[in-house]
Every structure is written in structure tokens, then in C-alpha cells.
Design a protein around this motif. Structure first.
Motif, short mmCIF file in Angstrom:
data_model
loop_
_atom_site.label_atom_id
_atom_site.label_comp_id
_atom_site.label_asym_id
_atom_site.label_seq_id
_atom_site.Cartn_x
_atom_site.Cartn_y
_atom_site.Cartn_z
N THR A 46 0.99 -0.89 -0.13
CA THR A 46 -0.03 -0.09 0.28
C THR A 46 0.97 1.34 -0.54
O THR A 46 1.96 1.13 -0.18
N PRO A 47 0.65 2.44 -0.51
CA PRO A 47 1.21 3.69 -0.29
C PRO A 47 2.13 3.33 1.29
O PRO A 47 2.92 4.49 0.94
N VAL A 48 1.65 3.19 1.70
CA VAL A 48 2.53 3.44 3.71
C VAL A 48 2.80 1.43 3.82
O VAL A 48 3.46 2.26 5.06
N ARG A 49 2.59 1.10 2.95
CA ARG A 49 3.34 -0.78 3.18
C ARG A 49 2.83 -0.57 4.20
O ARG A 49 3.18 -2.31 5.27
N SER A 50 1.40 -0.89 4.71
CA SER A 50 0.66 -1.58 5.95
C SER A 50 -0.31 -1.35 4.71
O SER A 50 -1.19 -0.65 4.73
N TYR A 51 -1.65 -2.70 5.75
CA TYR A 51 -2.86 -2.50 5.77
C TYR A 51 -3.65 -1.25 6.43
O TYR A 51 -4.85 -0.63 6.43
N LYS A 52 -3.29 -0.46 7.51
CA LYS A 52 -3.55 -0.15 8.56
C LYS A 52 -3.90 1.02 7.64
O LYS A 52 -5.22 2.46 7.79
N ILE A 53 -3.60 1.71 6.15
CA ILE A 53 -4.68 2.71 6.09
C ILE A 53 -5.97 2.72 5.48
O ILE A 53 -6.21 3.92 5.66
N ARG A 54 -6.14 2.06 5.34
CA ARG A 54 -7.58 1.51 5.18
C ARG A 54 -8.30 1.86 6.18
O ARG A 54 -9.65 2.47 5.71
N GLY A 55 -8.51 1.42 7.24
CA GLY A 55 -8.97 1.32 8.85
C GLY A 55 -8.63 3.17 9.02
O GLY A 55 -9.70 3.87 9.00
N ALA A 56 -8.34 3.51 8.45
CA ALA A 56 -7.80 5.58 9.02
C ALA A 56 -8.51 6.35 8.28
O ALA A 56 -9.34 6.80 8.70
N PHE A 57 -8.41 5.67 7.05
CA PHE A 57 -9.24 6.63 4.93
C PHE A 57 -10.57 6.35 6.07
O PHE A 57 -11.12 7.47 5.78
N THR A 58 -11.43 5.37 6.31
CA THR A 58 -12.39 4.76 6.27
C THR A 58 -12.90 5.62 7.74
O THR A 58 -14.14 5.44 7.27
N ALA A 59 -12.29 5.56 8.82
CA ALA A 59 -13.13 6.05 10.01
C ALA A 59 -13.14 7.36 9.63
O ALA A 59 -14.53 8.33 9.84
N MET A 60 -12.09 8.05 8.99
CA MET A 60 -11.64 9.89 8.58
C MET A 60 -13.19 9.57 7.83
O MET A 60 -13.63 10.87 7.88
N ARG A 61 -13.22 9.56 7.08
CA ARG A 61 -13.91 9.31 5.72
C ARG A 61 -15.52 9.84 6.34
O ARG A 61 -16.12 10.87 6.04
N LYS A 62 -15.47 8.67 6.64
CA LYS A 62 -17.10 8.12 7.32
C LYS A 62 -17.33 9.22 8.97
O LYS A 62 -18.21 9.93 9.20
N LEU A 63 -16.34 9.92 9.94
CA LEU A 63 -16.29 10.67 10.42
C LEU A 63 -16.83 11.94 9.61
O LEU A 63 -17.78 13.11 10.73
N ARG A 64 -15.75 12.37 8.79
CA ARG A 64 -16.39 13.82 8.22
C ARG A 64 -17.75 14.08 7.59
O ARG A 64 -18.09 14.82 6.77
N GLU A 65 -18.37 12.87 6.76
CA GLU A 65 -19.48 12.87 6.27
C GLU A 65 -20.76 12.87 7.33
O GLU A 65 -22.07 13.48 7.20
N ARG A 66 -19.95 12.06 8.82
CA ARG A 66 -21.96 12.76 9.56
C ARG A 66 -21.71 14.40 10.50
O ARG A 66 -22.21 14.85 10.70
N ASP A 67 -20.39 14.84 10.51
CA ASP A 67 -19.96 15.86 10.90
C ASP A 67 -18.80 16.60 9.51
O ASP A 67 -17.47 16.58 9.93
N PRO A 68 -19.15 17.05 8.76
CA PRO A 68 -18.62 18.31 7.81
C PRO A 68 -17.10 19.10 8.19
O PRO A 68 -16.71 19.13 7.62
N ASN A 69 -17.46 19.37 9.44
CA ASN A 69 -16.81 20.58 10.19
C ASN A 69 -15.43 19.46 11.10
O ASN A 69 -14.22 19.80 11.80
N ALA A 70 -15.67 18.53 10.89
CA ALA A 70 -14.54 17.84 11.26
C ALA A 70 -13.05 18.12 10.55
O ALA A 70 -12.98 17.33 9.83
N GLY A 71 -12.77 18.91 11.33
CA GLY A 71 -11.40 18.93 11.12
C GLY A 71 -10.13 18.01 11.33
O GLY A 71 -8.94 18.78 11.22
N HIS A 72 -10.10 18.19 12.76
CA HIS A 72 -8.89 17.40 13.66
C HIS A 72 -8.85 16.51 14.20
O HIS A 72 -10.10 15.63 14.75
N PHE A 73 -8.14 15.96 14.02
CA PHE A 73 -7.74 14.87 14.55
C PHE A 73 -6.66 14.32 15.05
O PHE A 73 -5.54 14.40 14.28
N VAL A 74 -6.87 13.04 16.36
CA VAL A 74 -5.37 12.38 16.68
C VAL A 74 -5.48 10.58 16.79
O VAL A 74 -6.76 10.36 16.61
#
Length: 415
Positions: A46-74
Motif C-alpha cells: 500500500t502507499p504506506v506499506r501496511s493495511y492500516k491506511i484502509r482503516g484510518a481512511f475509512t474511519a476519517m471519511r465516515k466521521l467527516r460524512e457525519r460531521d463535515p466540520n470535523a477537521g482535527h484528528f488525533v
């Protein structure tokens, strides 16, 4: 098709904005060795050499779909999850604060910074991960940001399940067996959740490192268990407690489906994959391949998919990996030898070495003894049986010695 399977298909389609499916490659070397049709699902590509990008991207995408103003992740991570979050932050143009232990290797810090660019800030805090995690969660609450868990999250599991979607699409049929590494359990819960709904005939085997077998402990106890001690060598899978949600989704597993891989044996597998196949795998990424010898009788004639979960290997660790592999294979040993303090004693010992025996280390431990001196000696050879011959010669000559190769305490301080 289940609701989870449908949402996984949607998550997989969304991921195509980030990268194409990772290759599913038939491995001729392993297939010939085990008399099976063995395929590697190359999550190390993968672009980051592990499957972890899949979960991080999906979680971030779904959070932003529920809250378009979500702009800070930790997040808190010393490795692959941090890199996945960093990459996703840059993709979405949002701010990321990534907490990493102070002891994190500079190579991992630099790679995380490269993937995130100006979108992220890296905070180094805590000598141990638990301290880092606590600091990140406190900061997240104070900053009003969104915390991205590495595996104990429904959206992360959904993202990791996309690996299963790609396996079916690329193979064109249901595999007979899928072998999955287990750390926190997100990948295993996701892939099996999708495949059990769409390919019910597929069987599974799960692999944990011996020093981090939290799934084994939980299944045996019938509830979540926190391990008292964890060996951190297989850092991508060395988890003291499997995630609550992954465990809930994996409670159908029986003990016979779980295998535990010794850390030193994993080193042998890593070196073989590098030297024979030219594939760079991190310790966790080699887990699924490492257990193939144990499964040889069960997989013969079958179609098997091994998920190689990551390739973020720091080559500064290569000497350690080689050392551990040699010791596991019986090709390198360390002895404490009591050497008589008389002329010719050392020469007598040296004549006992065979043509394939090399001294890799020689160090006097006691230099003030009058009659005997203790020597730490490391020997490499080309065949394990050479040590049997050497020890026989030592016994016949009356030398006193101790093999400390497998003594964890002495090895830690002396080797």
C-alpha cells in the motif's frame, strides 16, 4: 448479503480514491514447497506499506460524512497506524496530531512526517505506549478533536475488511484457507466478517507472536484478557489485549484455528522472504507465511491466501534479525568457557573447531583469575550438527563450558 458486507463494498470503492488494490500474487516457491496453491495478499505494497491506511481512511471519511466540520484528528501510534492516519490527513486536507513514544525510531518518525506533510504535527511523549496513549486522549478531549483508534473501532474494522473484498475479486473464487496475522484484531475481524458472509466455505487460521498472544488467551478464557508481559519484537502485532469489538466479532474462533509464531522463527522467515523472493516484510507482515510449515498437512492441494500485512522494516534491525534467525536455526551459539590459564590452552580449544566453524565473538569475562579465565565465545557454523561434534570434543578434553544461547537473562546482558 449482510449489512456489514454491503458497507464494506462501499468502503472498498471509496478507497480507490487513494490507491489501487494491492496485488494478490501466486508464490511459486511456497506453492512448490507445500504442494498447495499459495497466494500472497501484498498489504506491504500500500502507499504506506501496511493495511492500516484502509482503516484510518475509512474511519476519517465516515466521521467527516457525519460531521463535515470535523477537521482535527488525533491518534497514538509508534508505527503503521500513525503513517496511515498521516496519509489520510493529507488526503482530506485536515489537521492531524500524532502522538508517538519518545523511544520511536527516527526512521518511523521521518516516514510519518513524509506521509502527512504540513497536515500533521508529531508529538513525542512517554517512554511507554500506555503513557503516549493517555497523553493523546487527554489532548484530544481538550482540543475537541476526533480520536482515531487503531483497531477497536467499527469503521476501522470496515476499512480493513476491504482486504477480503479484493481477495475475492482478484482470485475469482473463494480461497480454501485464509491465514491472517492478529494483533489488535481489526484486520482479522474485518476480513472474516466479509468473507464469512460472501464465501462461507472458506476456512481460517490466525497467527499471533508467542510474546503477544492476546487472542489465544481470550479464546481460552472466554473473555478479554490483558497479558502481564508482551515481547515487543513483533511491534505490529505485540498487543497486550485484543480490542473489545474485534474480540466480540471473533468469538466464534476455536483454539485449533490459532497458531503462535516464535519471534526467532519469524526472523528466519523474514530472511528467507528477503533472500529468496526479494520481499521485505516487517515481523508482523511475516506471520502468515511463518506458520506454513505447521499447516503443511492441512493445506496440501488447497488454495491458500496469506495476508502479508506490512513491510515497514528498518534495515538497522537486520543484524538483530540475522542473529535471532541463526540462533533459532542452531547455526550460532554462545558459550561461557572456563579456559585454563596455562600455555597452549587456547590453541587446544581452537583445534577443536571444524572447517565450517567461525568465531564471531571472543571476550574475556574474568581477567584476574589465577587458574581459570571465563571466556564469552560466539561461534557460527554452516550446519547445526557441527555443534554436537564440538561439544563432544570439549567434553572429551575436560573443558568446562555452558551454552547460554537460549538463556534469556544471560543473553540479554552478555550478548
Amino acid at each position: 448479503m449482510t449489512e456489514f458486507a454491503l458497507s464494506t463494498l462501499a468502503a472498498t470503492r471509496a478507497l480507490r480514491a487513494l490507491f489501487e488494490p494491492t496485488p494478490l500474487q501466486r508464490n511459486d516457491h511456497l506453492s512448490a514447497r507445500y504442494g498447495a496453491d499459495i497466494w500472497l495478499k501484498r498489504e506491504d505494497l500500500t502507499p504506506v506499506r501496511s493495511y492500516k491506511i484502509r482503516g484510518a481512511f475509512t474511519a476519517m471519511r465516515k466521521l467527516r460524512e457525519r460531521d463535515p466540520n470535523a477537521g482535527h484528528f488525533v491518534c497514538a501510534s509508534a508505527g503503521n497506524h500513525a503513517q496511515g492516519v498521516a496519509f489520510a490527513c493529507r488526503h482530506f486536507g485536515v489537521k492531524g496530531t500524532i502522538f508517538m513514544p519518545v523511544t520511536t525510531p527516527q526512521q518511523k518518525i521521518a516516514k510519518t512526517r513524509t506521509f502527512g506533510g504540513d497536515a500533521i504535527e508529531i508529538v513525542l511523549t512517554g517512554d511507554y505506549f500506555d503513557q503516549t496513549l493517555a497523553a493523546s486522549q487527554t489532548f484530544c478531549s481538550e482540543a475537541g478533536a476526533h480520536f482515531l483508534a487503531p483497531f477497536d473501532d467499527a469503521s476501522v474494522i470496515e476499512g480493513q475488511a476491504s482486504v477480503g473484498v479484493e481477495i475475492l475479486d482478484q482470485l475469482g473464487k473463494a480461497p480454501d484457507v485464509v491465514i491472517l496475522p492478529v494483533g489488535g484484531g481489526g484486520l482479522a475481524a474485518g476480513v472474516t466478517g466479509y468473507l464469512r458472509a460472501t464465501a462461507p466455505e472458506t476456512e481460517y487460521r490466525f497467527v499471533e507472536p508467542v510474546g503477544g498472544a492476546s487472542l489465544t488467551a481470550a479464546i481460552a478464557a472466554g473473555h478479554l484478557v490483558t497479558l502481564d508481559q508482551v515481547d515487543s519484537f513483533v511491534d505490529g502485532a505485540s498487543v497486550a489485549r485484543i480490542g473489545a469489538l474485534p474480540y466480540e466479532r471473533l468469538d466464534w474462533i476455536v483454539p485449533e484455528q490459532i497458531l503462535r509464531a516464535p519471534e526467532d522463527r519469524i526472523c528466519v522467515t523474514m530472511l528467507e522472504m528477503l533472500n529468496v523472493e526479494g520481499i521485505v516484510l516487517e515481523p508482523a507482515g511475516a506471520l502468515s507465511v511463518d506458520v506454513l510449515p505447521e499447516l503443511a498437512d492441512q493445506i496440501r492441494g488447497k488454495t491458500v491466501v496469506c495476508v502479508t500485512s506490512g513491510g515497514n522494516f528498518d534495515f538497522e534491525r537486520l543484524p538483530e534479525v540475522k542473529e535471532r534467525a541463526q540462533r533459532f536455526s542452531g547455526l550460532k551459539k554462545y558459550f561461557i568457557l572456563r579456559l585454563p590459564q596455562r600455555p597452549g590452552a587456547l590453541r587446544e580449544f581452537l583445534t577443536m573447531l571444524g572447517p565450517d566453524d567461525d568465531i564471531a565473538r571472543f571476550e574475556y569475562l574474568k581477567k584476574s583469575a589465577r587458574n581459570f579465565g571465563s571466556v564469552l565465545i560466539g561461534i557460527e557454523t554452516k550446519a547445526a550438527e557441527n555443534f554436537t561434534l564440538l561439544e563432544t570434543k570439549l567434553d572429551e578434553a575436560g573443558f568446562t563450558y555452558r551454552d547460554i544461547s537460549s538463556d534469556p537473562i544471560l543473553a540479554e546482558f552478555l550478548i
